[in-house]
Design an enzyme around this catalytic site. Structure first.
Site, PDB file in Angstrom:
ATOM      1  N   GLU A  38      -1.807  11.427   3.922  1.00 58.41           N
ATOM      2  CA  GLU A  38      -2.862  11.288   4.916  1.00 58.41           C
ATOM      3  C   GLU A  38      -2.734  12.442   5.906  1.00 58.41           C
ATOM      4  O   GLU A  38      -1.645  12.975   6.118  1.00 58.41           O
ATOM      5  CB  GLU A  38      -2.749   9.969   5.674  1.00 58.41           C
ATOM      6  N   GLU A  98       0.870  -1.177   0.000  1.00 53.37           N
ATOM      7  CA  GLU A  98       0.000   0.000   0.000  1.00 53.37           C
ATOM      8  C   GLU A  98       0.904   1.223   0.000  1.00 53.37           C
ATOM      9  O   GLU A  98       1.895   1.270   0.744  1.00 53.37           O
ATOM     10  CB  GLU A  98      -0.896   0.000   1.235  1.00 53.37           C
TER      11      GLU A  98
END
Length: 346
Positions: free
Chosen positions: A135, A130
């Site tokens: 974020e 991933e």
């Protein structure tokens, strides 16, 4: 056939795909919108998130994608939001991936622009990787994070990442450009063209480096979860994650094809080879000229044929979706040049 004009950010890369959000709804040729809370297979999306995702929370207005997190009861949850992915629509290996985003703010907000593996060749998450391009947790809105996930199956999964903090202001007050440059040896993270973190093979040792295959893009705004915690009395709803554009650039590896007339060669590049069902060919010409793109099998049977007008540089789609895996011959022909290449449909 889709033709995409070139917007270069450096002479070494050419634009491969983009969504400028210039329509009046989410382009479903690029994105699938998810519904639910991840149940039954991954309740709370594996992070104990509190939202119910629904398509109507993602809108396109005035040249922007707007993902809205709301406080409302749907599906047994107290919050709604949106999550969208390019799986099976836009998948690729390596390149520069970037988006221009204005973040939400407040306790419990968790927006993300990230990538997941297209096919689980090593057993799934996290073994297949991933890449979190950016974020943010809403209670700390002047700081963002870039991370990779890898390793063995939970609870032996691993992550490695870095962060970037603004000198002043917040990521909720204005748009910023978040990018990764991803190649076979490493991944580099940028905010507004400033490099702040790098990960390479040595950083995941003794585990395998899983970032060597097709990935797809996701955009979402979670509410609550293990990392940001739950919203509280200070959290103001609704909150929005606004995206001006998402772009993928591929590193140029162009072949110069001489022409009969001499001084104006045609430049050609393939997005990937072997390729999946949606390969692309980039063709650049200093002189406007017509050409034909043709793909034949080993018996000479034509399986793709399309006429194109060559210009300063465009990507042209090669529809291989219903083509049997194997070897084929790609031919680009103009009045004063011919280029052939063996391609593999994987």
């Amino acid at each position: 056939m889709t033709i995409i004009s070139v917007k270069g950010f450096s002479q070494n890369y050419i634009l491969w795909w983009e969504d400028e959000f210039d329509g009046n709804s989410v382009n479903t040729s690029n994105w699938s919108l998810e519904t639910g809370d991840g149940c039954p297979s991954l309740c709370g999306w594996g992070n104990n998130e509190l939202e119910w995702y629904q398509p109507q929370n993602a809108e396109v207005n005035n040249g922007r994608l707007i993902i809205t997190a709301k406080e409302e009861s749907v599906g047994g949850k107290d919050y709604t939001s949106a999550r969208m992915k390019s799986k099976s629509k836009v998948e690729f290996t390596y390149g520069k991936v970037e988006a221009r985003i204005k973040m939400p703010t407040g306790q419990g907000m968790w927006p993300a622009f990230w990538m997941l593996f297209a096919d689980p060749v090593n057993g799934g998450w996290p073994m297949d990787g991933e890449i979190d391009i950016v974020e943010l947790v809403g209670h700390d809105n002047d700081k963002i994070y870039g991370t990779i996930h890898y390793g063995a199956a939970w609870p032996n999964n691993k992550q490695y990442g870095g962060s970037y903090k603004l000198a002043s202001g917040t990521f909720a007050s204005s748009f910023h450009t978040f990018s990764v440059i991803w190649d076979s040896s490493k991944i580099r993270w940028f905010v507004d063209s400033t490099l702040y973190f790098t990960a390479d093979h040595a950083d995941v040792f003794p585990y395998d480096w899983p970032f060597n295959k097709d990935f797809y893009i996701l955009l979402n705004c979670a509410v609550g979860g293990d990392w940001p915690g739950s919203p509280n009395a200070s959290t103001v709803f609704p909150q929005t994650m606004e995206v001006k554009w998402v772009r993928v650039y591929k590193k140029a590896n162009m072949v110069s094809v001489p022409t009969i007339d001499g001084p104006d060669p045609v430049k050609v590049d393939l997005s990937s080879n072997p390729m999946g069902g949606s390969g692309r060919i980039y063709v650049e010409s200093n002189v406007n000229r017509s050409a034909t793109i043709q793909i034949t099998d080993i018996n000479g049977r034509v399986i793709f044929n399309h006429s194109v007008q060559l210009d300063s540089g465009s990507w042209h789609s090669l529809d291989m979706e219903n083509v049997t895996p194997g070897a084929y011959l790609l031919t680009l022909t103009g009045s004063d040049f011919t280029w052939t290449e063996k391609i593999i449909r994987k």
